[in-house]
Design a protein around this motif. Structure first.
Motif, PDB file in Angstrom:
ATOM      1  N   THR A 194       0.829  -1.209   0.000  1.00 31.16           N
ATOM      2  CA  THR A 194       0.000   0.000   0.000  1.00 31.16           C
ATOM      3  C   THR A 194       0.865   1.263   0.000  1.00 31.16           C
ATOM      4  O   THR A 194       0.548   2.248  -0.683  1.00 31.16           O
ATOM      5  N   ILE A 195       1.960   1.235   0.748  1.00 30.72           N
ATOM      6  CA  ILE A 195       2.881   2.381   0.763  1.00 30.72           C
ATOM      7  C   ILE A 195       3.430   2.637  -0.640  1.00 30.72           C
ATOM      8  O   ILE A 195       3.437   3.775  -1.123  1.00 30.72           O
ATOM      9  N   LEU A 196       3.890   1.584  -1.299  1.00 30.99           N
ATOM     10  CA  LEU A 196       4.439   1.747  -2.650  1.00 30.99           C
ATOM     11  C   LEU A 196       3.382   2.247  -3.631  1.00 30.99           C
ATOM     12  O   LEU A 196       3.685   3.014  -4.558  1.00 30.99           O
ATOM     13  N   LYS A 197       2.148   1.832  -3.423  1.00 29.78           N
ATOM     14  CA  LYS A 197       1.066   2.218  -4.342  1.00 29.78           C
ATOM     15  C   LYS A 197       0.629   3.663  -4.147  1.00 29.78           C
ATOM     16  O   LYS A 197       0.233   4.344  -5.113  1.00 29.78           O
ATOM     17  N   THR A 198       0.710   4.153  -2.919  1.00 30.00           N
ATOM     18  CA  THR A 198       0.100   5.456  -2.602  1.00 30.00           C
ATOM     19  C   THR A 198       1.093   6.586  -2.358  1.00 30.00           C
ATOM     20  O   THR A 198       0.691   7.754  -2.333  1.00 30.00           O
ATOM     21  N   GLN A 199       2.368   6.263  -2.188  1.00 29.27           N
ATOM     22  CA  GLN A 199       3.356   7.282  -1.839  1.00 29.27           C
ATOM     23  C   GLN A 199       4.303   7.542  -3.015  1.00 29.27           C
ATOM     24  O   GLN A 199       4.459   6.703  -3.901  1.00 29.27           O
ATOM     25  N   PRO A 200       4.984   8.696  -3.029  1.00 27.89           N
ATOM     26  CA  PRO A 200       5.938   8.995  -4.114  1.00 27.89           C
ATOM     27  C   PRO A 200       7.042   7.938  -4.180  1.00 27.89           C
ATOM     28  O   PRO A 200       7.452   7.390  -3.159  1.00 27.89           O
ATOM     29  N   ASP A 201       7.515   7.680  -5.388  1.00 32.32           N
ATOM     30  CA  ASP A 201       8.574   6.676  -5.580  1.00 32.32           C
ATOM     31  C   ASP A 201       9.931   7.322  -5.293  1.00 32.32           C
ATOM     32  O   ASP A 201      10.531   7.953  -6.158  1.00 32.32           O
ATOM     33  N   ASN A 202      10.384   7.173  -4.054  1.00 37.99           N
ATOM     34  CA  ASN A 202      11.706   7.670  -3.677  1.00 37.99           C
ATOM     35  C   ASN A 202      12.292   6.757  -2.613  1.00 37.99           C
ATOM     36  O   ASN A 202      11.637   5.805  -2.158  1.00 37.99           O
ATOM     37  N   VAL A 203      13.511   7.021  -2.220  1.00 42.56           N
ATOM     38  CA  VAL A 203      14.213   6.117  -1.309  1.00 42.56           C
ATOM     39  C   VAL A 203      13.519   6.050   0.052  1.00 42.56           C
ATOM     40  O   VAL A 203      13.473   4.984   0.677  1.00 42.56           O
ATOM     41  N   ARG A 204      12.985   7.162   0.505  1.00 40.80           N
ATOM     42  CA  ARG A 204      12.283   7.164   1.798  1.00 40.80           C
ATOM     43  C   ARG A 204      11.072   6.227   1.756  1.00 40.80           C
ATOM     44  O   ARG A 204      10.839   5.442   2.685  1.00 40.80           O
ATOM     45  N   THR A 205      10.298   6.322   0.688  1.00 42.76           N
ATOM     46  CA  THR A 205       9.120   5.455   0.534  1.00 42.76           C
ATOM     47  C   THR A 205       9.530   3.993   0.475  1.00 42.76           C
ATOM     48  O   THR A 205       8.936   3.124   1.126  1.00 42.76           O
ATOM     49  N   ARG A 206      10.556   3.696  -0.320  1.00 45.71           N
ATOM     50  CA  ARG A 206      10.996   2.300  -0.456  1.00 45.71           C
ATOM     51  C   ARG A 206      11.536   1.760   0.860  1.00 45.71           C
ATOM     52  O   ARG A 206      11.311   0.583   1.195  1.00 45.71           O
ATOM     53  N   ALA A 207      12.252   2.579   1.607  1.00 47.80           N
ATOM     54  CA  ALA A 207      12.794   2.137   2.895  1.00 47.80           C
ATOM     55  C   ALA A 207      11.670   1.749   3.846  1.00 47.80           C
ATOM     56  O   ALA A 207      11.745   0.715   4.532  1.00 47.80           O
ATOM     57  N   ARG A 208      10.628   2.574   3.906  1.00 46.12           N
ATOM     58  CA  ARG A 208       9.495   2.273   4.775  1.00 46.12           C
ATOM     59  C   ARG A 208       8.740   1.042   4.275  1.00 46.12           C
ATOM     60  O   ARG A 208       8.359   0.167   5.062  1.00 46.12           O
ATOM     61  N   ALA A 209       8.523   0.978   2.956  1.00 46.08           N
ATOM     62  CA  ALA A 209       7.708  -0.102   2.392  1.00 46.08           C
ATOM     63  C   ALA A 209       8.370  -1.460   2.533  1.00 46.08           C
ATOM     64  O   ALA A 209       7.711  -2.454   2.867  1.00 46.08           O
ATOM     65  N   LYS A 210       9.676  -1.522   2.300  1.00 45.68           N
ATOM     66  CA  LYS A 210      10.341  -2.813   2.346  1.00 45.68           C
ATOM     67  C   LYS A 210      10.405  -3.362   3.769  1.00 45.68           C
ATOM     68  O   LYS A 210      10.267  -4.571   3.993  1.00 45.68           O
ATOM     69  N   ALA A 211      10.601  -2.463   4.742  1.00 47.48           N
ATOM     70  CA  ALA A 211      10.576  -2.913   6.134  1.00 47.48           C
ATOM     71  C   ALA A 211       9.170  -3.369   6.516  1.00 47.48           C
ATOM     72  O   ALA A 211       8.990  -4.431   7.138  1.00 47.48           O
ATOM     73  N   ALA A 212       8.167  -2.599   6.143  1.00 47.78           N
ATOM     74  CA  ALA A 212       6.785  -2.959   6.465  1.00 47.78           C
ATOM     75  C   ALA A 212       6.385  -4.270   5.801  1.00 47.78           C
ATOM     76  O   ALA A 212       5.691  -5.103   6.410  1.00 47.78           O
ATOM     77  N   ALA A 213       6.825  -4.491   4.569  1.00 46.40           N
ATOM     78  CA  ALA A 213       6.451  -5.711   3.844  1.00 46.40           C
ATOM     79  C   ALA A 213       7.009  -6.956   4.522  1.00 46.40           C
ATOM     80  O   ALA A 213       6.356  -8.006   4.544  1.00 46.40           O
ATOM     81  N   GLY A 214       8.221  -6.845   5.072  1.00 41.62           N
ATOM     82  CA  GLY A 214       8.770  -7.977   5.813  1.00 41.62           C
ATOM     83  C   GLY A 214       7.897  -8.336   6.997  1.00 41.62           C
ATOM     84  O   GLY A 214       7.656  -9.514   7.286  1.00 41.62           O
ATOM     85  N   SER A 215       7.392  -7.317   7.693  1.00 42.29           N
ATOM     86  CA  SER A 215       6.494  -7.555   8.822  1.00 42.29           C
ATOM     87  C   SER A 215       5.142  -8.077   8.357  1.00 42.29           C
ATOM     88  O   SER A 215       4.549  -8.952   9.006  1.00 42.29           O
ATOM     89  N   ASP A 216       4.631  -7.551   7.239  1.00 44.44           N
ATOM     90  CA  ASP A 216       3.378  -8.082   6.672  1.00 44.44           C
ATOM     91  C   ASP A 216       3.452  -9.608   6.565  1.00 44.44           C
ATOM     92  O   ASP A 216       2.544 -10.318   7.011  1.00 44.44           O
ATOM     93  N   ALA A 217       4.524 -10.078   5.954  1.00 40.82           N
ATOM     94  CA  ALA A 217       4.676 -11.513   5.731  1.00 40.82           C
ATOM     95  C   ALA A 217       4.882 -12.261   7.043  1.00 40.82           C
ATOM     96  O   ALA A 217       4.246 -13.288   7.308  1.00 40.82           O
ATOM     97  N   ARG A 218       5.751 -11.721   7.882  1.00 39.79           N
ATOM     98  CA  ARG A 218       6.119 -12.419   9.123  1.00 39.79           C
ATOM     99  C   ARG A 218       4.943 -12.546  10.082  1.00 39.79           C
ATOM    100  O   ARG A 218       4.759 -13.585  10.718  1.00 39.79           O
ATOM    101  N   MET A 219       4.137 -11.502  10.215  1.00 39.31           N
ATOM    102  CA  MET A 219       3.019 -11.531  11.153  1.00 39.31           C
ATOM    103  C   MET A 219       1.868 -12.401  10.673  1.00 39.31           C
ATOM    104  O   MET A 219       0.965 -12.720  11.440  1.00 39.31           O
ATOM    105  N   ASN A 220       1.914 -12.777   9.409  1.00 40.70           N
ATOM    106  CA  ASN A 220       0.762 -13.473   8.825  1.00 40.70           C
ATOM    107  C   ASN A 220       1.125 -14.831   8.240  1.00 40.70           C
ATOM    108  O   ASN A 220       0.538 -15.256   7.245  1.00 40.70           O
ATOM    109  N   GLY A 221       2.097 -15.487   8.878  1.00 42.50           N
ATOM    110  CA  GLY A 221       2.327 -16.903   8.622  1.00 42.50           C
ATOM    111  C   GLY A 221       3.392 -17.272   7.624  1.00 42.50           C
ATOM    112  O   GLY A 221       3.575 -18.464   7.338  1.00 42.50           O
ATOM    113  N   CYS A 222       4.118 -16.299   7.067  1.00 47.08           N
ATOM    114  CA  CYS A 222       5.186 -16.649   6.126  1.00 47.08           C
ATOM    115  C   CYS A 222       6.221 -17.526   6.820  1.00 47.08           C
ATOM    116  O   CYS A 222       6.611 -17.268   7.966  1.00 47.08           O
TER     117      CYS A 222
END
Length: 425
Positions: A226-254
């Motif tokens: 969702t961060i990547l879809k809704t926020q500007p494409d820059n290093v700050r956005t990617r840094a937040r999104a990639k960390a959040a995505a790891g938690s998305d997977a980890r908290m939900n059974g990956c």
């Protein structure tokens, strides 16, 4: 800092003890590990299981998917998978080798076995007791203070193992009171890269893999995507999104492993992936990346050692602050810049609660990383928070101590209230 100095050796030991692989959220995995050890001690498959755990364990197990269970959640599931399929020798990867047949056996076992749970009458925030029995035989294992910290193994009334009481300032013989921001910066500057190459390579490899899976798949609230879809494409956005995505997977059974920090996979993800993203954007050398990772990992441990492994204070905040300090370092920040980044970021984000492990942890990680980055940007633009601005006081170590008091003592009753609310939901 000399490579043969006491502090250098201690910091390396801390990194090696903290940065270990784990599959799934560490609290249910610790329950599974304790149960696997109890079953191993009993010597057969028990038909009765009694769980006695602290409130923070209940809070962090309630809503998270336990890996290799077919998407199941909860305390009984965590214990049962440890008993049916766990390998206690693998510790926090105790359920990493579960087969499809064992997942089927898990469902049958949970229908047949009597599994009960109650809250422990304990002042410890991390306290797990598992008693298993069959016929007239029983075994009990207790874990306290850290996720693999076995304190007692008992069988049929005979104590097979009892750990010695620890100095509160130490974990497994390492003095965490040696950690200071100044010494961490000095350590990073003088670090022999070969001392951490394998450790940090594993952290980046594992945590990047689960982040990529989080961005590919459908996990929880899909915060990273969702961060990547809704926020500007820059290093700050990617840094937040990639960390959040790891938690998305980890908290939900990956079922991919994560290299943790301070007993937490979410914190391990947060101290590493934003730093890697900025290093790639800035064209940093491998050596600069490793030195920055030394700062982020050790700063996170330093912040959390005063608060405690489990608390009502969200651990992602400590990790996001630490990532901000490392990003500051990557952009040429000196000790003063790093220290002010930490203070600014703590002033911004301290006080976000931990209401258990679940999908919204990913969003808190995004907020924490953003606060860490903004803490640096403030100082870069000649702005800072001063002593007397809330919990901020003069000196980075004094502010860190204030946050420790807030997280460990000030939020003690908050923790009880959070658990009360969660158990009513």
């Amino acid at each position: 800092m000399e490579r043969n100095s006491e502090i250098y050796k201690a910091y390396l030991e801390i990194l090696n003890k903290e940065l270990v692989p784990a599959m799934g959220c560490t609290e249910p995995i610790a329950v599974a590990y304790c149960a696997a050890k109890a079953r191993e001690t009993l010597g057969c498959l028990p038909d009765r299981v009694e769980l006695e755990v602290s409130g923070n364990i209940i809070k962090n197990v309630k809503s998270v998917v336990v890996p290799n269970t077919g998407g199941m959640r909860g305390m009984a599931v965590a214990a049962a998978i440890g008993i049916v399929a766990g390998d206690a020798d693998k510790e926090l990867e105790v359920v990493s080798q579960v087969t499809p047949e064992q997942i089927r056996q898990l469902k049958d076992y949970m229908q047949q076995a009597e599994i009960t749970m109650k809250q422990a009458d304990s002042d410890l925030l991390l306290d797990i007791g598992v008693r298993v029995s069959k016929g007239g035989d029983w075994a009990k294992v207790r874990i306290i203070n850290h996720h693999t910290g076995i304190a007692l193994i008992e069988k049929n009334g005979e104590v097979l193992f009892r750990a010695k009481p620890e100095d509160p300032a130490q974990e497994a013989g390492v003095d965490y009171d040696l950690l200071t921001v100044e010494q961490i910066y000095d350590f990073a500057q003088s670090l022999d890269i070969e001392d951490v190459r394998e450790l940090f390579d594993r952290q980046l490899r594992c945590n990047s893999a689960i982040s990529q899976e989080g961005l590919r798949g459908d996990y929880g609230a899909n915060v990273g995507r969702t961060i990547l879809k809704t926020q500007p494409d820059n290093v700050r956005t990617r840094a937040r999104a990639k960390a959040a995505a790891g938690s998305d997977a980890r908290m939900n059974g990956c079922e991919l492993p994560v290299v943790i920090n301070s007993g937490s996979g979410n914190q391990g993800i947060t101290v590493s992936l934003p730093v890697l993203e900025y290093a790639q954007e800035l064209g940093a050398t491998e050596e600069q990346l490793y030195r920055a990772l030394a700062i982020s990992n050790l700063t996170a441990v330093h912040l959390k050692s005063g608060i405690g492994r489990l608390s009502a204070y969200c651990g992602a905040i400590s990790a996001g602050v630490s990532a901000g300090a490392a990003i500051c370092y990557l952009q040429g920040g000196d000790l003063r810049s790093v220290s002010h980044t930490i203070v600014n970021a703590l002033a911004i984000s301290s006080g976000i609660i931990c209401d258990g492990a679940k999908a919204s942890c990913a969003a808190k990680i995004s907020v924490a990383v953003d606060a860490g980055i903004f803490g640096y940007e403030m100082f870069q633009n000649g702005q800072q928070f001063y002593s007397g601005d809330g919990i901020v006081t003069k000196g980075v170590e004094n502010t860190i101590r204030n946050v420790a008091v807030l997280g460990k003592e000030g939020m003690y009753e908050t923790d009880k209230t959070i658990l009360s609310i969660m158990t009513r939901c």
